[in-house]
Write an enzyme that holds these catalytic residues in place. Structure first.
Site, short mmCIF file in Angstrom:
data_model
loop_
_atom_site.label_atom_id
_atom_site.label_comp_id
_atom_site.label_asym_id
_atom_site.label_seq_id
_atom_site.Cartn_x
_atom_site.Cartn_y
_atom_site.Cartn_z
N GLY A 19 1.10 -1.56 0.05
CA GLY A 19 0.24 -0.08 -0.17
C GLY A 19 1.03 1.27 -0.18
O GLY A 19 0.22 2.24 0.45
N GLY A 20 2.05 1.37 -1.26
CA GLY A 20 2.95 2.06 -0.83
C GLY A 20 2.77 3.55 -1.95
O GLY A 20 3.34 4.01 -2.02
N ASP B 179 0.83 -1.29 -4.37
CA ASP B 179 -0.47 -1.02 -4.54
C ASP B 179 -1.40 -1.26 -5.56
O ASP B 179 -1.32 -1.77 -6.01
CB ASP B 179 -0.03 0.18 -4.46
CG ASP B 179 -1.48 1.54 -3.19
OD1 ASP B 179 -2.96 0.93 -3.90
OD2 ASP B 179 -0.46 2.33 -2.78
N ASP C 276 -3.25 -6.30 -4.31
CA ASP C 276 -4.40 -6.26 -3.71
C ASP C 276 -4.39 -6.78 -2.08
O ASP C 276 -4.66 -7.58 -1.96
CB ASP C 276 -5.58 -6.51 -4.24
CG ASP C 276 -6.81 -6.77 -3.21
OD1 ASP C 276 -6.82 -6.30 -1.77
OD2 ASP C 276 -8.56 -6.79 -3.45
N HIS D 168 -4.52 2.19 8.97
CA HIS D 168 -5.30 2.73 10.37
C HIS D 168 -6.47 3.12 9.36
O HIS D 168 -7.52 3.55 9.67
CB HIS D 168 -4.70 4.12 10.58
CG HIS D 168 -4.30 5.21 9.67
ND1 HIS D 168 -4.38 6.41 9.06
CD2 HIS D 168 -3.98 4.89 8.16
CE1 HIS D 168 -3.95 7.22 8.44
NE2 HIS D 168 -4.21 6.20 8.11
C1 LIG Z 1 -3.14 6.53 3.00
S1 LIG Z 1 -2.51 5.54 1.77
C2 LIG Z 1 -0.88 5.37 2.44
C3 LIG Z 1 -0.14 5.54 1.69
C4 LIG Z 1 1.63 5.53 1.49
N1 LIG Z 1 1.07 4.12 2.31
C5 LIG Z 1 1.52 6.38 2.79
O1 LIG Z 1 1.95 6.39 3.78
O2 LIG Z 1 1.73 7.50 1.75
C6 LIG Z 1 -2.67 3.68 1.77
C7 LIG Z 1 -2.76 3.59 0.22
O3 LIG Z 1 -3.22 1.76 0.67
C8 LIG Z 1 -3.65 1.90 -0.95
N2 LIG Z 1 -4.53 1.13 -0.89
C9 LIG Z 1 -5.99 0.82 -0.39
N3 LIG Z 1 -6.59 -0.62 -0.90
C10 LIG Z 1 -5.70 -1.39 -1.14
C11 LIG Z 1 -5.79 -2.74 -1.87
N4 LIG Z 1 -6.62 -3.33 -0.97
N5 LIG Z 1 -4.56 -3.26 -2.17
C12 LIG Z 1 -3.43 -2.74 -1.55
N6 LIG Z 1 -3.42 -1.21 -1.14
C13 LIG Z 1 -4.38 -0.43 -0.84
C14 LIG Z 1 -4.44 2.96 -1.45
O4 LIG Z 1 -4.41 2.91 -2.83
C15 LIG Z 1 -3.54 4.29 -0.74
O5 LIG Z 1 -2.27 4.50 -1.67
#
Ligand SMILES: C[S@@+](CC[C@H](N)C(=O)[O-])C[C@H]1O[C@@H](n2cnc3c(N)ncnc32)[C@H](O)[C@@H]1O
Length: 436
Positions: free
Chosen positions: A276-277, A301, A322, A342
């Site tokens: 989720g980067g 991501d 995912d 969170h």
């Molecule tokens: C709050 S953001 C944090 C992003 C990053 N880690 C940062 O600190 O800037 C949450 C991230 O989770 C990703 N995300 C949401 N659902 C996801 C999933 N099912 N699988 C992978 N990534 C996901 C979003 O696209 C987003 O980039």
């Protein structure tokens, strides 16, 4: 002369409360309290605290700057009357947010920052942007009245550092993104909670967000389906982390000692998987700070996010993944999540964590979680603000130490916390876990 209440019949505020929906206070609070400073007795002590910083405090030191800023905020709160604070919350701040967002979308701040930031008449800005100057005049007047652009004459303005910074997408994009894809959820939250009988929101498919936006999607899905909100959100995430202490610094977490030293040396060994980067800002920073470190750096991501990356250090591998599904990278030295858990209530976090635990190699792999730990007292306003976003947008929460221990060490995951590194209230800690 002491301020007088207008329109009261008996001086005890009863007239103002006619038809109110809030419970009565007995005896009623007198209206005069709203017209006097919130805490005049505190003013001398706060001023003494401020003067103790001297005439030229070293505000280039972040600790000094933040301590002085906290005192300055204390002073504003103490001097304001409750009525002024109420008008600030209800009109001035939402109005300022609205005006900034509209001007941002129009490109006003870019025009203001161009040509050395020379003062410009609103009519000139409107003509450059081919827009209606009447509305622009009013929007800019409020932004100037709030101090965020500089009034240099009659309907004439120059930029400030703040308004110049807005022209950088990772700083400015948060405004339209949250205005279009988030704040409706905050506005509708009280209504949602009353209907839900104030039960804690935990349903990711039928929470305050889905109620406000009349959707089944979560916020990420909604924003990515309503571009440019998704792209703006990715930028916003890049902006949030700027200028904050980073776990990758040696005075925060011993990266060399805990990650790099015992790294396996096979060619396909993965050092860090950022789950989720987003656009890869954390891995870019890691790659810069530990350029000589062995091992793959893998950014995961959703495809819509990975596909939107325009620039990335070629050392970083992009991977569509995912995190609700099986983790494809097995036995990495560390799996890393920043501001991810969170976003989800405990039951969903557990399912995400199970996928990671299943990929971890016993005695070798680590799970690194970079998140706020809300202290029992004295929580920082940025962390509590984020908690308000979590409950309204995701039916989730910022967690206390106990919340983290209960989640991460829940028996079905087979994980244990081996250390927690924290440097400053309001800055995310690094929680390191291993398999039991
Ligand atoms: C709050 S953001 C944090 C992003 C990053 N880690 C940062 O600190 O800037 C949450 C991230 O989770 C990703 N995300 C949401 N659902 C996801 C999933 N099912 N699988 C992978 N990534 C996901 C979003 O696209 C987003 O980039």
């Amino acid at each position: 002369m002491a301020p007088q209440a207008n329109g009261t019949t008996n001086g005890n505020g009863a007239d103002e409360n006619n038809g109110s929906t809030v419970p009565e206070v007995n005896p009623p609070v007198d209206i005069s309290i709203a017209l006097h400073p919130n805490d005049s007795n505190a003013v001398p002590e706060i001023l003494k605290g401020i003067s103790s910083f001297g005439d030229a405090p070293s505000i280039d030191k972040d600790q000094t700057r933040l301590a002085l800023l906290a005192k300055a905020r204390d002073l504003v709160r103490a001097l304001e009357t409750p009525r002024e604070t109420m008008i600030k919350h209800c009109w001035a701040q939402p109005g300022c947010y609205t005006a900034i967002t509209s001007c941002y979308n129009l490109g006003v701040f870019s025009v203001l920052a161009s040509d050395g930031g020379k003062p410009r008449k609103v009519t000139e800005i409107a003509s450059i942007l081919q827009t209606n100057s009447e509305v622009l005049t009013r929007l800019m007047k409020h932004i100037a009245a709030m101090g965020y652009i500089k009034e240099t004459g009659n309907d004439e303005y120059a930029p400030t550092s703040f308004s110049k910074a807005l022209t950088i997408p990772i700083i400015g994009d948060g405004y339209p993104c949250l205005a279009g894809g988030a704040h409706e959820s905050c506005s509708k939250f009280p209504e949602y909670m009353a209907k839900a009988n104030y039960a804690t929101p935990t349903d990711v498919q039928a929470g305050p967000y889905q109620y406000a936006f009349n959707t089944k999607m979560n916020m990420f899905e909604y924003m990515q389906a309503h571009q440019p909100l998704g792209k703006q959100f990715n930028h916003h995430m890049g902006g949030y982390r700027q200028g904050r202490p980073s776990w990758m610094d040696s005075d925060f977490y011993p990266v060399e000692d805990r990650l790099i030293k015992d790294m396996e040396n096979s060619s396909d060994a993965a050092l860090l998987v950022d789950v989720g980067g987003s656009l890869g800002h954390d891995l870019q920073e890691f790659g810069r700070k530990y350029a000589q470190a062995p091992g793959r750096l893998i950014l995961q991501d959703l495809p819509v996010v990975i596909d939107a990356i325009q620039q990335l250090d070629p050392k970083i591998e992009r991977m569509n993944h995912d995190f609700h599904t099986e983790q494809p990278v097995k036995g990495a030295r560390a799996y890393y999540m920043h501001s991810v858990l969170h976003d989800w209530p405990d039951n969903v976090c557990k399912s995400i964590l199970k996928q990671l635990a299943a990929a971890m190699k016993p005695g070798y792999s680590k799970l690194l979680i970079n998140e706020n730990i809300i202290p029992d007292t004295g929580a920082d306003w940025q962390a509590t603000a984020l908690d308000m976003m979590m409950i309204t947008l995701f039916s989730s929460k910022e967690r206390t130490r106990l919340n983290w221990c209960e989640l991460l060490e829940s028996p079905e995951l087979g994980l244990k916390i081996v250390g927690i590194w924290s440097v400053q209230n309001g800055v995310e800690s690094l929680i390191e876990c291993e398999l039991k």
